[in-house]
Write a protein that holds these residues in place. Structure first.
Motif, PDB file in Angstrom:
ATOM      1  N   ARG A   1     -34.120  -8.948 -30.989  1.00 23.69           N
ATOM      2  CA  ARG A   1     -34.459  -8.525 -32.341  1.00 23.69           C
ATOM      3  C   ARG A   1     -33.228  -8.271 -33.203  1.00 23.69           C
ATOM      4  NH1 ARG A   1     -35.320  -4.073 -35.101  1.00 23.69           N
ATOM      5  NH2 ARG A   1     -34.892  -2.611 -33.432  1.00 23.69           N
ATOM      6  N   THR A   2     -32.198  -7.623 -32.625  1.00 24.55           N
ATOM      7  CA  THR A   2     -31.044  -7.192 -33.419  1.00 24.55           C
ATOM      8  C   THR A   2     -29.780  -8.018 -33.191  1.00 24.55           C
ATOM      9  OG1 THR A   2     -30.364  -5.589 -31.743  1.00 24.55           O
ATOM     10  CG2 THR A   2     -31.882  -4.814 -33.458  1.00 24.55           C
ATOM     11  N   GLY A   3     -29.741  -8.791 -32.114  1.00 30.69           N
ATOM     12  CA  GLY A   3     -28.553  -9.587 -31.816  1.00 30.69           C
ATOM     13  C   GLY A   3     -27.539  -8.887 -30.938  1.00 30.69           C
ATOM     14  N   GLU A   4     -27.647  -7.552 -30.858  1.00 32.96           N
ATOM     15  CA  GLU A   4     -26.784  -6.783 -29.969  1.00 32.96           C
ATOM     16  C   GLU A   4     -27.408  -5.405 -29.779  1.00 32.96           C
ATOM     17  OE1 GLU A   4     -22.931  -6.135 -31.689  1.00 32.96           O
ATOM     18  OE2 GLU A   4     -23.736  -5.203 -33.469  1.00 32.96           O
ATOM     19  N   VAL A   5     -27.009  -4.746 -28.704  1.00 33.41           N
ATOM     20  CA  VAL A   5     -27.425  -3.361 -28.507  1.00 33.41           C
ATOM     21  C   VAL A   5     -26.170  -2.523 -28.334  1.00 33.41           C
ATOM     22  CG1 VAL A   5     -29.712  -3.834 -27.563  1.00 33.41           C
ATOM     23  CG2 VAL A   5     -27.779  -3.672 -26.016  1.00 33.41           C
ATOM     24  N   LYS A   6     -26.198  -1.334 -28.929  1.00 32.96           N
ATOM     25  CA  LYS A   6     -25.067  -0.407 -28.829  1.00 32.96           C
ATOM     26  C   LYS A   6     -25.588   0.960 -28.420  1.00 32.96           C
ATOM     27  CE  LYS A   6     -21.976  -2.657 -32.007  1.00 32.96           C
ATOM     28  NZ  LYS A   6     -21.003  -2.521 -33.064  1.00 32.96           N
ATOM     29  N   ASP A   7     -24.901   1.549 -27.467  1.00 34.72           N
ATOM     30  CA  ASP A   7     -25.244   2.876 -26.968  1.00 34.72           C
ATOM     31  C   ASP A   7     -26.720   2.939 -26.586  1.00 34.72           C
ATOM     32  OD1 ASP A   7     -24.471   5.410 -26.163  1.00 34.72           O
ATOM     33  OD2 ASP A   7     -24.952   6.326 -28.092  1.00 34.72           O
ATOM     34  N   TYR A   8     -27.183   1.896 -25.929  1.00 36.12           N
ATOM     35  CA  TYR A   8     -28.578   1.779 -25.494  1.00 36.12           C
ATOM     36  C   TYR A   8     -28.712   2.465 -24.137  1.00 36.12           C
ATOM     37  CZ  TYR A   8     -33.121  -0.450 -24.809  1.00 36.12           C
ATOM     38  OH  TYR A   8     -34.463  -0.691 -24.624  1.00 36.12           O
ATOM     39  N   ALA A   9     -29.625   3.405 -24.014  1.00 30.51           N
ATOM     40  CA  ALA A   9     -29.779   4.176 -22.780  1.00 30.51           C
ATOM     41  C   ALA A   9     -30.540   3.371 -21.725  1.00 30.51           C
ATOM     42  CB  ALA A   9     -30.500   5.480 -23.063  1.00 30.51           C
ATOM     43  N   VAL A  10     -29.936   3.247 -20.552  1.00 26.16           N
ATOM     44  CA  VAL A  10     -30.592   2.621 -19.405  1.00 26.16           C
ATOM     45  C   VAL A  10     -30.355   3.505 -18.179  1.00 26.16           C
ATOM     46  CG1 VAL A  10     -30.371   0.260 -20.272  1.00 26.16           C
ATOM     47  CG2 VAL A  10     -28.605   1.166 -18.781  1.00 26.16           C
ATOM     48  N   THR A  11     -31.269   3.415 -17.234  1.00 27.54           N
ATOM     49  CA  THR A  11     -31.117   4.157 -15.992  1.00 27.54           C
ATOM     50  C   THR A  11     -31.066   3.165 -14.849  1.00 27.54           C
ATOM     51  OG1 THR A  11     -32.392   5.982 -16.935  1.00 27.54           O
ATOM     52  CG2 THR A  11     -32.053   6.003 -14.548  1.00 27.54           C
ATOM     53  N   LEU A  12     -29.939   3.165 -14.158  1.00 32.15           N
ATOM     54  CA  LEU A  12     -29.772   2.319 -12.985  1.00 32.15           C
ATOM     55  C   LEU A  12     -30.065   3.150 -11.748  1.00 32.15           C
ATOM     56  CD1 LEU A  12     -26.434   0.510 -13.919  1.00 32.15           C
ATOM     57  CD2 LEU A  12     -28.772  -0.216 -14.394  1.00 32.15           C
ATOM     58  N   VAL A  13     -30.245   2.488 -10.644  1.00 32.76           N
ATOM     59  CA  VAL A  13     -30.446   3.206  -9.394  1.00 32.76           C
ATOM     60  C   VAL A  13     -29.332   2.787  -8.437  1.00 32.76           C
ATOM     61  CG1 VAL A  13     -32.080   1.519  -8.444  1.00 32.76           C
ATOM     62  CG2 VAL A  13     -32.108   3.856  -7.626  1.00 32.76           C
ATOM     63  N   GLY A  14     -28.698   3.793  -7.835  1.00 27.39           N
ATOM     64  CA  GLY A  14     -27.599   3.537  -6.923  1.00 27.39           C
ATOM     65  C   GLY A  14     -28.081   3.188  -5.531  1.00 27.39           C
ATOM     66  N   ALA A  15     -27.130   2.804  -4.693  1.00 34.44           N
ATOM     67  CA  ALA A  15     -27.447   2.453  -3.316  1.00 34.44           C
ATOM     68  C   ALA A  15     -28.059   3.642  -2.583  1.00 34.44           C
ATOM     69  CB  ALA A  15     -26.181   1.977  -2.598  1.00 34.44           C
ATOM     70  N   ASN A  16     -27.713   4.859  -3.021  1.00 31.32           N
ATOM     71  CA  ASN A  16     -28.249   6.063  -2.397  1.00 31.32           C
ATOM     72  C   ASN A  16     -29.600   6.477  -2.988  1.00 31.32           C
ATOM     73  OD1 ASN A  16     -27.502   6.963  -4.905  1.00 31.32           O
ATOM     74  ND2 ASN A  16     -25.932   8.374  -4.174  1.00 31.32           N
ATOM     75  N   GLY A  17     -30.108   5.702  -3.958  1.00 38.81           N
ATOM     76  CA  GLY A  17     -31.396   5.985  -4.570  1.00 38.81           C
ATOM     77  C   GLY A  17     -31.340   6.940  -5.751  1.00 38.81           C
ATOM     78  N   LYS A  18     -30.162   7.503  -6.025  1.00 36.10           N
ATOM     79  CA  LYS A  18     -30.032   8.436  -7.141  1.00 36.10           C
ATOM     80  C   LYS A  18     -29.943   7.675  -8.463  1.00 36.10           C
ATOM     81  CE  LYS A  18     -27.727  12.197  -4.726  1.00 36.10           C
ATOM     82  NZ  LYS A  18     -26.503  13.006  -4.647  1.00 36.10           N
ATOM     83  N   PRO A  19     -30.543   8.241  -9.514  1.00 28.33           N
ATOM     84  CA  PRO A  19     -30.443   7.583 -10.827  1.00 28.33           C
ATOM     85  C   PRO A  19     -29.038   7.732 -11.412  1.00 28.33           C
ATOM     86  CG  PRO A  19     -31.649   9.646 -11.018  1.00 28.33           C
ATOM     87  CD  PRO A  19     -31.370   9.443  -9.557  1.00 28.33           C
ATOM     88  N   VAL A  20     -28.606   6.689 -12.100  1.00 26.66           N
ATOM     89  CA  VAL A  20     -27.326   6.707 -12.807  1.00 26.66           C
ATOM     90  C   VAL A  20     -27.656   6.391 -14.262  1.00 26.66           C
ATOM     91  CG1 VAL A  20     -25.027   5.694 -12.996  1.00 26.66           C
ATOM     92  CG2 VAL A  20     -26.124   5.861 -10.747  1.00 26.66           C
ATOM     93  N   TYR A  21     -27.469   7.385 -15.119  1.00 26.95           N
ATOM     94  CA  TYR A  21     -27.767   7.218 -16.540  1.00 26.95           C
ATOM     95  C   TYR A  21     -26.569   6.557 -17.213  1.00 26.95           C
ATOM     96  CZ  TYR A  21     -31.418  10.452 -15.258  1.00 26.95           C
ATOM     97  OH  TYR A  21     -32.488  11.035 -14.633  1.00 26.95           O
ATOM     98  N   CYS A  22     -26.850   5.486 -17.954  1.00 21.72           N
ATOM     99  CA  CYS A  22     -25.777   4.705 -18.565  1.00 21.72           C
ATOM    100  C   CYS A  22     -26.050   4.435 -20.038  1.00 21.72           C
ATOM    101  CB  CYS A  22     -25.623   3.360 -17.857  1.00 21.72           C
ATOM    102  SG  CYS A  22     -25.106   3.492 -16.147  1.00 21.72           S
TER     103      CYS A  22
END
Length: 167
Positions: free
Chosen positions: A92-113
């Motif tokens: 929609r915008t062509g780029e995203v900036k400071d977009y919040a995503v949550t990844l999951v680490g190998a240990n299962g803990k969330p990593v907020y990015c």
């Protein structure tokens, strides 16, 4: 004629050697920058397969780049639908900036990015992938959640006090 051909060949070889040396120096310079990044640089192809990721990913999710390359990026999102939402916003915008995503680490803990990303395009303007930077904001997210919870607690106490005073 033989002398001119010999001289041209010698100059061509010297030029090629100099260009190779310059290329090697440039590659070492950028490899050093890439490997010392605190944030994570990544690239995926159009299907979402990870093609490049900086070594700093190890500090985020506990996996080495070699363990991620060739895997679909969606596999590392806490909620796989979040990647689709990010791609919709990117379209929609062509780029995203400071977009919040949550990844999951190998240990299962969330990593907020925080994610900054853009589409990769070929000479014809066709999208062939995505590249971006990820920054770990887990500490910021935890602090923000604590402030929000404390604010809610203070509002509850305030409402109790007001109710008591009204009675």
């Amino acid at each position: 004629i033989l002398w001119a051909l010999s001289w041209s060949r010698k100059n061509a070889l010297l030029l090629a050697e100099k260009m190779t040396k310059n290329l090697r120096v440039s590659e070492e310079k950028y490899r050093g920058i890439f490997e010392s990044l605190q944030d994570v640089y990544y690239r995926t192809n159009i299907d979402g397969m990870i093609t490049t990721v900086s070594p700093s990913i190890k500090n985020y999710i506990g996996l080495y780049p070699e363990q991620l390359i060739g895997n679909n990026a969606t596999a590392f999102y806490k909620n796989p639908r979040d990647r689709n939402a990010m791609l919709s916003e990117l379209s929609r915008t062509g780029e995203v900036k400071d977009y919040a995503v949550t990844l999951v680490g190998a240990n299962g803990k969330p990593v907020y990015c925080s994610l900054n990303a853009r589409f990769l395009r070929n000479q014809n303007g066709e999208v062939f992938g995505v590249e971006g930077l990820l920054r770990d904001i887990t500490d910021r997210k935890i602090a923000s959640d604590a402030v929000l919870e404390r604010t809610k607690e203070l509002e509850r106490l305030n409402n109790l006090m007001i109710g008591r005073e009204l009675r």
